[in-house]
Design a protein around this motif. Structure first.
Motif, PDB file in Angstrom:
ATOM      1  N   LEU A 194     -14.216 -19.209 111.707  1.00 51.64           N
ATOM      2  CA  LEU A 194     -13.850 -18.997 110.278  1.00 51.64           C
ATOM      3  C   LEU A 194     -13.481 -20.435 109.806  1.00 51.64           C
ATOM      4  O   LEU A 194     -13.824 -20.863 108.921  1.00 51.64           O
ATOM      5  CB  LEU A 194     -12.979 -18.076 109.948  1.00 51.64           C
ATOM      6  CG  LEU A 194     -12.579 -17.780 108.614  1.00 51.64           C
ATOM      7  CD1 LEU A 194     -13.721 -17.243 107.922  1.00 51.64           C
ATOM      8  CD2 LEU A 194     -11.401 -16.761 108.545  1.00 51.64           C
ATOM      9  N   GLU A 195     -12.635 -21.086 110.499  1.00 51.17           N
ATOM     10  CA  GLU A 195     -12.031 -22.539 110.145  1.00 51.17           C
ATOM     11  C   GLU A 195     -13.190 -23.647 110.103  1.00 51.17           C
ATOM     12  O   GLU A 195     -13.271 -24.174 109.377  1.00 51.17           O
ATOM     13  CB  GLU A 195     -10.808 -22.724 111.135  1.00 51.17           C
ATOM     14  CG  GLU A 195     -10.363 -24.208 110.869  1.00 51.17           C
ATOM     15  CD  GLU A 195      -9.385 -24.960 111.865  1.00 51.17           C
ATOM     16  OE1 GLU A 195      -8.916 -25.912 111.481  1.00 51.17           O
ATOM     17  OE2 GLU A 195      -9.203 -24.207 113.024  1.00 51.17           O
ATOM     18  N   GLY A 235     -16.244 -23.100 109.754  1.00 50.83           N
ATOM     19  CA  GLY A 235     -17.116 -22.771 108.681  1.00 50.83           C
ATOM     20  C   GLY A 235     -16.574 -22.983 107.269  1.00 50.83           C
ATOM     21  O   GLY A 235     -17.471 -23.822 106.488  1.00 50.83           O
ATOM     22  N   LEU A 236     -15.246 -22.903 107.046  1.00 50.26           N
ATOM     23  CA  LEU A 236     -14.757 -23.240 105.812  1.00 50.26           C
ATOM     24  C   LEU A 236     -14.805 -24.801 105.666  1.00 50.26           C
ATOM     25  O   LEU A 236     -15.122 -25.359 104.598  1.00 50.26           O
ATOM     26  CB  LEU A 236     -13.237 -22.851 105.841  1.00 50.26           C
ATOM     27  CG  LEU A 236     -13.327 -21.261 105.544  1.00 50.26           C
ATOM     28  CD1 LEU A 236     -11.851 -20.775 105.889  1.00 50.26           C
ATOM     29  CD2 LEU A 236     -13.585 -20.805 104.145  1.00 50.26           C
ATOM     30  N   ILE A 237     -13.986 -25.461 106.722  1.00 48.60           N
ATOM     31  CA  ILE A 237     -14.271 -27.120 106.687  1.00 48.60           C
ATOM     32  C   ILE A 237     -15.336 -27.598 106.748  1.00 48.60           C
ATOM     33  O   ILE A 237     -15.721 -28.436 105.888  1.00 48.60           O
ATOM     34  CB  ILE A 237     -13.386 -27.523 107.682  1.00 48.60           C
ATOM     35  CG1 ILE A 237     -11.775 -27.057 107.569  1.00 48.60           C
ATOM     36  CG2 ILE A 237     -13.172 -29.055 107.910  1.00 48.60           C
ATOM     37  CD1 ILE A 237     -10.854 -27.537 108.889  1.00 48.60           C
ATOM     38  N   LYS A 277     -18.283 -26.469 105.513  1.00 45.54           N
ATOM     39  CA  LYS A 277     -19.002 -26.320 104.166  1.00 45.54           C
ATOM     40  C   LYS A 277     -18.371 -27.526 103.317  1.00 45.54           C
ATOM     41  O   LYS A 277     -19.109 -27.996 102.534  1.00 45.54           O
ATOM     42  CB  LYS A 277     -18.644 -24.846 103.479  1.00 45.54           C
ATOM     43  CG  LYS A 277     -19.241 -24.623 102.465  1.00 45.54           C
ATOM     44  CD  LYS A 277     -19.232 -23.309 101.893  1.00 45.54           C
ATOM     45  CE  LYS A 277     -19.571 -22.879 100.586  1.00 45.54           C
ATOM     46  NZ  LYS A 277     -19.515 -21.666 100.116  1.00 45.54           N
ATOM     47  N   ALA A 278     -17.074 -27.835 103.200  1.00 40.15           N
ATOM     48  CA  ALA A 278     -16.485 -28.654 102.532  1.00 40.15           C
ATOM     49  C   ALA A 278     -16.752 -29.855 102.586  1.00 40.15           C
ATOM     50  O   ALA A 278     -17.227 -30.995 101.868  1.00 40.15           O
ATOM     51  CB  ALA A 278     -14.857 -28.517 102.310  1.00 40.15           C
TER      52      ALA A 278
END
Length: 181
Positions: free
Chosen positions: A108-109, A111-113, A115-116
C-alpha cells in the motif's frame, strides 16, 4: 473464592487486552483488537451477535471490525451447516498475521508513493530543463534526486514484501520453535 472457570476467564481478559493494545502499535483500533482477541481464544467459530455480547460493542461496530480483520486475513468467515448466520474464526498464527499485515502495508505504501512519483517526475523534469528561474531549476533538479532515492526505497520495500511472502526472509531470520526464547 474464585472458581477455576473465573480464573481462566480473567487470564483470557488479560491476554485479550494485551492483544488489543499491541494491535494499536500497528494502527489498529483497540476495539478491533478485542474482537480478534475474543476469536483467538474461542474454541469455536462465533457469530456477530455472540461477538457483540462478548466485546460489549454495537453490532455495526463489530461488523466493521470483522471486515477489517478479514481484509488483513486475521479472521476468516466460515459456514456452519444448518445455520444462516455467518460465523468467524481467528487465524491463530501470529507470525502469519504479522507477515500478511506488513506485506499489505508495504505494498500500500509503495502504491501511494509510486503514484505521486509518477505524477511529479515529469513536472520536475520539465522545470529542471526549461525553467527560466535558476532557483526553480536547481530545486527541481534536487527534487528529482530525492525522487530517485525514493524509488530505491520503494524497490527495497517491494523486495522485502516479496521475501516475506515467499518465505525467503526465514533464511535470514529463521522461525523459532515453540517455547524457544
Amino acid at each position: 473464592m474464585k472458581s477455576d472457570q473465573e480464573i481462566l476467564e480473567e487470564s483470557h481478559d488479560v491476554m485479550i487486552s494485551a492483544i488489543a493494545q499491541a494491535m494499536v502499535v500497528y494502527g489498529v483500533n483497540p476495539s478491533v483488537g478485542r474482537i480478534y482477541g475474543v476469536l483467538y481464544f474461542s474454541d469455536r467459530p462465533l457469530t456477530l451477535d455472540e461477538l457483540k455480547d462478548q466485546v460489549a460493542m454495537s453490532k455495526a461496530s463489530v461488523s466493521n471490525g470483522i471486515r477489517e480483520l478479514i481484509d488483513t486475513e486475521m479472521v476468516t468467515k466460515v459456514w456452519k451447516k444448518g445455520q444462516r448466520k455467518d460465523h468467524y474464526i481467528a487465524e491463530k498464527d501470529f507470525l502469519r498475521n504479522f507477515l500478511s499485515f506488513f506485506i499489505k502495508m508495504l505494498r500500500l505504501e509503495r502504491g501511494l508513493i509510486m503514484k505521486a512519483v509518477e505524477q511529479t517526475e515529469p513536472v520536475l523534469e520539465n522545470l529542471a530543463e526549461k525553467s527560466n528561474d535558476p532557483t526553480v531549476s536547481g530545486t527541481a533538479k534536487r527534487d528529482l534526486e530525492l525522487l530517485n532515492d525514493s524509488r530505491n526505497y520503494l524497490n527495497w520495500i517491494m523486495r522485502l514484501a516479496n521475501a516475506m511472502e515467499s518465505g525467503e526472509i526465514f533464511q535470514y531470520f529463521p522461525k523459532t520453535e515453540r517455547n524457544e526464547s
